[in-house]
Design a protein around this motif. Structure first.
Motif, PDB file in Angstrom:
ATOM      1  N   ALA A 455      39.040  42.381  36.147  1.00 58.55           N
ATOM      2  CA  ALA A 455      38.728  41.198  37.029  1.00 58.55           C
ATOM      3  C   ALA A 455      36.994  40.536  36.937  1.00 58.55           C
ATOM      4  CB  ALA A 455      39.531  41.010  38.016  1.00 58.55           C
ATOM      5  N   ARG A 456      36.548  39.900  37.043  1.00 59.31           N
ATOM      6  CA  ARG A 456      35.271  40.002  38.271  1.00 59.31           C
ATOM      7  C   ARG A 456      35.674  38.899  38.801  1.00 59.31           C
ATOM      8  NH1 ARG A 456      30.908  36.122  38.305  1.00 59.31           N
ATOM      9  NH2 ARG A 456      32.762  34.029  37.101  1.00 59.31           N
ATOM     10  N   VAL A 457      34.685  40.235  40.294  1.00 58.98           N
ATOM     11  CA  VAL A 457      35.146  39.942  41.665  1.00 58.98           C
ATOM     12  C   VAL A 457      34.140  39.579  42.084  1.00 58.98           C
ATOM     13  CG1 VAL A 457      36.233  41.191  43.607  1.00 58.98           C
ATOM     14  CG2 VAL A 457      36.816  41.592  41.373  1.00 58.98           C
ATOM     15  N   LEU A 458      34.270  38.633  42.825  1.00 59.47           N
ATOM     16  CA  LEU A 458      33.617  38.178  43.945  1.00 59.47           C
ATOM     17  C   LEU A 458      33.652  37.589  45.516  1.00 59.47           C
ATOM     18  CD1 LEU A 458      33.111  34.054  42.176  1.00 59.47           C
ATOM     19  CD2 LEU A 458      32.032  36.534  41.751  1.00 59.47           C
ATOM     20  N   PRO A 459      33.297  39.557  45.872  1.00 62.35           N
ATOM     21  CA  PRO A 459      33.654  40.084  47.106  1.00 62.35           C
ATOM     22  C   PRO A 459      32.800  39.296  48.389  1.00 62.35           C
ATOM     23  CG  PRO A 459      32.315  41.974  46.191  1.00 62.35           C
ATOM     24  CD  PRO A 459      32.960  40.287  45.066  1.00 62.35           C
ATOM     25  N   VAL A 460      33.757  38.844  49.171  1.00 59.27           N
ATOM     26  CA  VAL A 460      32.614  38.213  50.966  1.00 59.27           C
ATOM     27  C   VAL A 460      33.719  38.893  51.507  1.00 59.27           C
ATOM     28  CG1 VAL A 460      32.108  36.017  49.530  1.00 59.27           C
ATOM     29  CG2 VAL A 460      33.892  35.634  50.451  1.00 59.27           C
ATOM     30  N   ALA A 461      32.675  38.444  52.578  1.00 61.24           N
ATOM     31  CA  ALA A 461      33.618  38.996  53.642  1.00 61.24           C
ATOM     32  C   ALA A 461      33.865  38.171  55.063  1.00 61.24           C
ATOM     33  CB  ALA A 461      32.632  39.945  54.775  1.00 61.24           C
ATOM     34  N   SER A 462      33.383  36.593  54.505  1.00 59.44           N
ATOM     35  CA  SER A 462      34.020  35.827  56.000  1.00 59.44           C
ATOM     36  C   SER A 462      34.282  34.794  54.995  1.00 59.44           C
ATOM     37  CB  SER A 462      32.865  35.071  56.895  1.00 59.44           C
ATOM     38  OG  SER A 462      31.575  34.963  56.061  1.00 59.44           O
ATOM     39  N   ALA A 463      35.183  33.475  55.893  1.00 60.35           N
ATOM     40  CA  ALA A 463      35.130  31.673  55.080  1.00 60.35           C
ATOM     41  C   ALA A 463      34.219  31.365  55.296  1.00 60.35           C
ATOM     42  CB  ALA A 463      36.250  31.471  56.371  1.00 60.35           C
ATOM     43  N   GLY A 464      32.744  31.843  55.484  1.00 58.90           N
ATOM     44  CA  GLY A 464      31.612  30.782  55.599  1.00 58.90           C
ATOM     45  C   GLY A 464      30.919  31.429  54.006  1.00 58.90           C
ATOM     46  N   GLU A 465      31.279  32.753  53.629  1.00 53.02           N
ATOM     47  CA  GLU A 465      30.252  33.177  52.809  1.00 53.02           C
ATOM     48  C   GLU A 465      31.749  32.710  51.516  1.00 53.02           C
ATOM     49  OE1 GLU A 465      30.209  37.478  52.883  1.00 53.02           O
ATOM     50  OE2 GLU A 465      29.201  37.119  54.888  1.00 53.02           O
ATOM     51  N   ALA A 466      32.905  32.550  51.616  1.00 48.84           N
ATOM     52  CA  ALA A 466      33.845  32.108  49.865  1.00 48.84           C
ATOM     53  C   ALA A 466      32.963  30.674  50.445  1.00 48.84           C
ATOM     54  CB  ALA A 466      35.130  31.876  51.471  1.00 48.84           C
ATOM     55  N   LEU A 467      32.713  29.662  51.034  1.00 44.40           N
ATOM     56  CA  LEU A 467      32.718  28.802  50.755  1.00 44.40           C
ATOM     57  C   LEU A 467      30.976  28.348  50.013  1.00 44.40           C
ATOM     58  CD1 LEU A 467      33.399  26.387  54.401  1.00 44.40           C
ATOM     59  CD2 LEU A 467      34.691  26.707  51.848  1.00 44.40           C
ATOM     60  N   MET A 469      30.003  30.927  48.241  1.00 48.78           N
ATOM     61  CA  MET A 469      30.501  31.622  46.763  1.00 48.78           C
ATOM     62  C   MET A 469      30.509  30.934  45.450  1.00 48.78           C
ATOM     63  SD  MET A 469      29.887  34.195  45.107  1.00 48.78           S
ATOM     64  CE  MET A 469      29.550  35.831  46.272  1.00 48.78           C
ATOM     65  N   LEU A 470      32.211  29.670  46.050  1.00 49.81           N
ATOM     66  CA  LEU A 470      32.802  28.880  45.096  1.00 49.81           C
ATOM     67  C   LEU A 470      31.042  27.500  44.849  1.00 49.81           C
ATOM     68  CD1 LEU A 470      35.925  28.060  46.805  1.00 49.81           C
ATOM     69  CD2 LEU A 470      35.238  29.537  44.758  1.00 49.81           C
ATOM     70  N   ALA A 471      30.403  27.423  45.890  1.00 50.09           N
ATOM     71  CA  ALA A 471      29.319  26.596  45.460  1.00 50.09           C
ATOM     72  C   ALA A 471      28.581  27.049  44.813  1.00 50.09           C
ATOM     73  CB  ALA A 471      28.624  26.163  46.401  1.00 50.09           C
ATOM     74  N   GLN A 472      27.794  28.617  44.010  1.00 53.54           N
ATOM     75  CA  GLN A 472      27.273  29.176  43.171  1.00 53.54           C
ATOM     76  C   GLN A 472      28.467  29.367  41.652  1.00 53.54           C
ATOM     77  OE1 GLN A 472      25.374  31.280  45.832  1.00 53.54           O
ATOM     78  NE2 GLN A 472      24.408  29.964  46.837  1.00 53.54           N
ATOM     79  N   HIS A 473      28.961  29.535  42.543  1.00 57.23           N
ATOM     80  CA  HIS A 473      30.377  30.682  41.221  1.00 57.23           C
ATOM     81  C   HIS A 473      31.386  29.947  40.282  1.00 57.23           C
ATOM     82  CE1 HIS A 473      26.992  33.493  41.619  1.00 57.23           C
ATOM     83  NE2 HIS A 473      26.972  33.446  42.119  1.00 57.23           N
ATOM     84  N   HIS A 474      32.141  29.551  39.590  1.00 58.30           N
ATOM     85  CA  HIS A 474      33.203  29.556  39.366  1.00 58.30           C
ATOM     86  C   HIS A 474      34.464  31.332  39.488  1.00 58.30           C
ATOM     87  CE1 HIS A 474      36.598  28.024  37.711  1.00 58.30           C
ATOM     88  NE2 HIS A 474      36.883  28.758  36.984  1.00 58.30           N
ATOM     89  N   ALA A 475      35.598  30.267  40.423  1.00 60.67           N
ATOM     90  CA  ALA A 475      36.025  31.369  40.050  1.00 60.67           C
ATOM     91  C   ALA A 475      38.075  30.644  39.838  1.00 60.67           C
ATOM     92  CB  ALA A 475      36.535  31.875  42.004  1.00 60.67           C
ATOM     93  N   ASP A 476      38.224  31.605  38.608  1.00 64.39           N
ATOM     94  CA  ASP A 476      39.753  31.234  38.565  1.00 64.39           C
ATOM     95  C   ASP A 476      40.748  31.355  40.226  1.00 64.39           C
ATOM     96  OD1 ASP A 476      39.127  30.914  36.202  1.00 64.39           O
ATOM     97  OD2 ASP A 476      38.762  32.902  36.126  1.00 64.39           O
ATOM     98  N   VAL A 477      40.900  32.297  40.513  1.00 61.86           N
ATOM     99  CA  VAL A 477      41.677  32.887  41.629  1.00 61.86           C
ATOM    100  C   VAL A 477      41.090  32.873  43.094  1.00 61.86           C
ATOM    101  CG1 VAL A 477      43.748  34.587  42.362  1.00 61.86           C
ATOM    102  CG2 VAL A 477      43.577  33.683  39.550  1.00 61.86           C
TER     103      VAL A 477
END
Length: 560
Positions: A455-467, A469-477
């Protein structure tokens, strides 16, 4: 059974009761006492300070006006009889106490009527005979009406105060009786626990001593070992029931939910109890249909539910009796029915059958053993799993039926652990996973595990970073920890599901937490996660969950 007070003839009420004692009292004379009675002589009338008194003749509206009429009539007749002696002086002398009697034993309305009638009778038969001017006569009538009104008001206030005082005394007696009953219940419980725990221990010690001293062999030894094993099992179950009850009462009972099959759990409980049915010479038949959809449940606790119900059926069914187990499912729920043709449940005890430390009084003098905790624990476990349990019985000696209904979740695909027990290293090739985990060690471990499987993993440490990351990259799960500082996993999924971008709002997601609480799983699924994983997450389980989420169609999960 309804009883009357032997002191005043008033109605007796039940204030509190235990298995062997009942506290009763009379609301008229406010006496209370304790009696030793059995369930057949229990007073069945309503109890408690808020229960209405039965209205007799003197408490009815007709009775109130009758008292007022009698008081005025007696006052008039006595005053008329005294007329030759005192003449027409003090014409309202005896009507005043009549008004007080009407107000005290009647009410405001009868007292007002008594005042008015007294004024008419006194003015016509006595004042008029004096020959005083009309104005003076009306002054005296008006003064009597004023005095009658004041007496009515004062009497009503005194009567109301006395009634409030009596009500307070009755509540105090009820509270004291309940406290004494609670203390007696504690003593009864300690006595019951002592007896129930000592009984199997004495059997084990007795047979152990017999084996040691008499050197038992062959069939005698097998009988002794069977007795020891059977009573040790009973002892273990009693101790476990007490511990479970303690954990339930203190809120320290923890469930460990996982994907399970209801039919397999029922089969396991039946096999566990089958030797008991054979020992009691009972016929056991099962009709267990495979449940199409599994449920998320603690398999140990769920099996304990059915084991307790089967043990209860075996305990209260006479040798030669029959017990049936039926497990099936509807569109939304699994239904397990356990029916026996045993001693049944009385209508008085049926509402209390799931209460803790409660046993049907008809069984107290029998050889049936137990603490009366099994059904209470079973109900708690069923309700913790979101289900219901109910008991049905037509009465004594007519058997009983227990029905357990557990909700299915067919819309939540089960993670198939067996399919990917040896998942290949490239099982997640081509999938992009957004991992939200505040703990750095856990984040690194999960990242390396997912990357090992491709898998290609996009690891983040908080909910803010997750938002971001989703705005800049595509995630399947999406995989997110639930308990994070600041914005937690529940708040994150809420923001995603409410987002304006349909691709982000419909991303399949699984929550991850170290908590064992079933409430966390329910909250996560209700918030918008499709799956719920517990730490430490098994690698194969993690891969299976990601693949399950990736196969889900991207539905619109937006919350409006």
């Amino acid at each position: 059974m309804s009883r009357s007070c032997e002191f005043c003839g008033g109605e007796i009420r039940e204030l509190a009761h235990t298995r062997n004692h009942v506290w009763i009292g009379c609301r008229y004379c406010l006496r209370s006492w304790r009696e030793d009675v059995d369930a057949t002589t229990r007073i069945t009338s309503e109890s408690g300070p808020s229960a209405p008194l039965k209205r007799g003749f003197l408490e009815s509206r007709f009775g109130h006006y009758t008292i007022a009429s009698l008081a005025i009539t007696i006052a008039f007749l006595v005053r008329l009889a005294l007329k030759p002696i005192i003449g027409d002086a003090s014409p309202f002398l005896l009507f005043t106490p009549a008004v007080i009697v009407a107000a005290w034993y009647g009410a405001v309305g009868p007292a007002i009527c008594a005042t008015a009638v007294g004024a008419v009778l006194g003015g016509h038969f006595f004042l008029q005979a004096i020959g005083e001017p009309g104005v003076e006569r009306w002054d005296r009538v008006g003064l009597f009406l004023l005095v009658g009104g004041l007496l009515t008001s004062l009497t009503t206030v005194l009567k109301s105060g006395r009634s409030r005082l009596a009500e307070s005394l009755w509540r105090e007696q009820t509270a004291r009786a309940e406290a004494e009953a609670a203390n007696q219940t504690k003593d009864d419980f300690l006595s019951l626990v002592s007896h129930e725990l000592q009984t199997p221990v004495s059997v084990v010690l007795g047979w152990a001593s017999a084996i040691r001293k008499r050197q038992l062999h062959g069939e005698a030894l097998n009988v002794a070992l069977d007795a020891i094993e059977r009573n040790a099992t009973v002892e273990s179950r009693l101790v476990q029931d007490i511990l479970d009850r303690s954990r339930i009462m203190t809120g320290r009972l923890r469930l460990e939910p996982q994907i399970v099959s209801v039919s397999e759990i029922v089969r396991a409980a039946v096999e566990q109890m089958r030797p008991t049915f054979g020992h009691n010479h009972l016929q056991l038949t099962t009709t267990i249909r495979d449940i199409q959809y599994p449920i998320l449940a603690d398999p140990v606790r769920l099996q304990q539910v059915f084991t307790n119900l089967l043990s209860n059926a075996a305990k209260f069914t006479l040798p030669g009796g029959h017990v049936s187990v039926d497990a099936s499912c509807t569109e939304r729920s699994a239904v397990v029915t356990i029916k026996d043709d045993g001693v049944g449940i009385s209508s008085d005890f049926l509402p209390h059958v799931f209460d803790g430390f409660q046993r049907d009084p008809r069984s107290l003098t029998s050889t049936i053993r137990g603490l009366g905790l099994g059904l209470s624990i079973a109900r708690h476990f069923v309700e913790r799993h979101g289900g219901t349990i109910r008991a049905i019985s037509e009465g004594p000696d007519k058997g009983s039926t227990f029905i357990v209904v557990l909700p299915l979740q067919p819309q939540q695909p089960a993670v198939d652990h067996r399919r990917l027990v040896d998942a290949p290293s490239g099982a997640l090739q081509g999938l992009s996973v957004l991992l939200v985990e505040d703990d750095s060690d856990a984040r690194i471990l999960l990242t390396q595990t997912l990357e090992y499987y491709g898998a290609r993993v996009l690891p983040v440490a908080s909910a803010g970073e997750a938002l971001q990351m989703l705005a800049q990259h595509h995630a399947d799960v999406l995989l997110s920890d639930l308990r994070m500082p600041g914005e937690d996993g529940i708040a994150l999924i809420h923001r995603l599901r409410r987002g304006g971008d349909p691709d982000i709002a419909s991303i399949p997601a699984a929550s991850i937490t170290a908590s064992r609480l079933a409430e966390d799983r329910h909250h996560a699924i209700a918030a918008g996660y499709q799956l719920h994983l517990q730490k430490p997450v098994d690698p194969d389980e993690l891969v299976s969950a990601v693949l399950t989420l990736a196969r889900m169609p991207h539905q619109n999960h937006q919350i409006h």
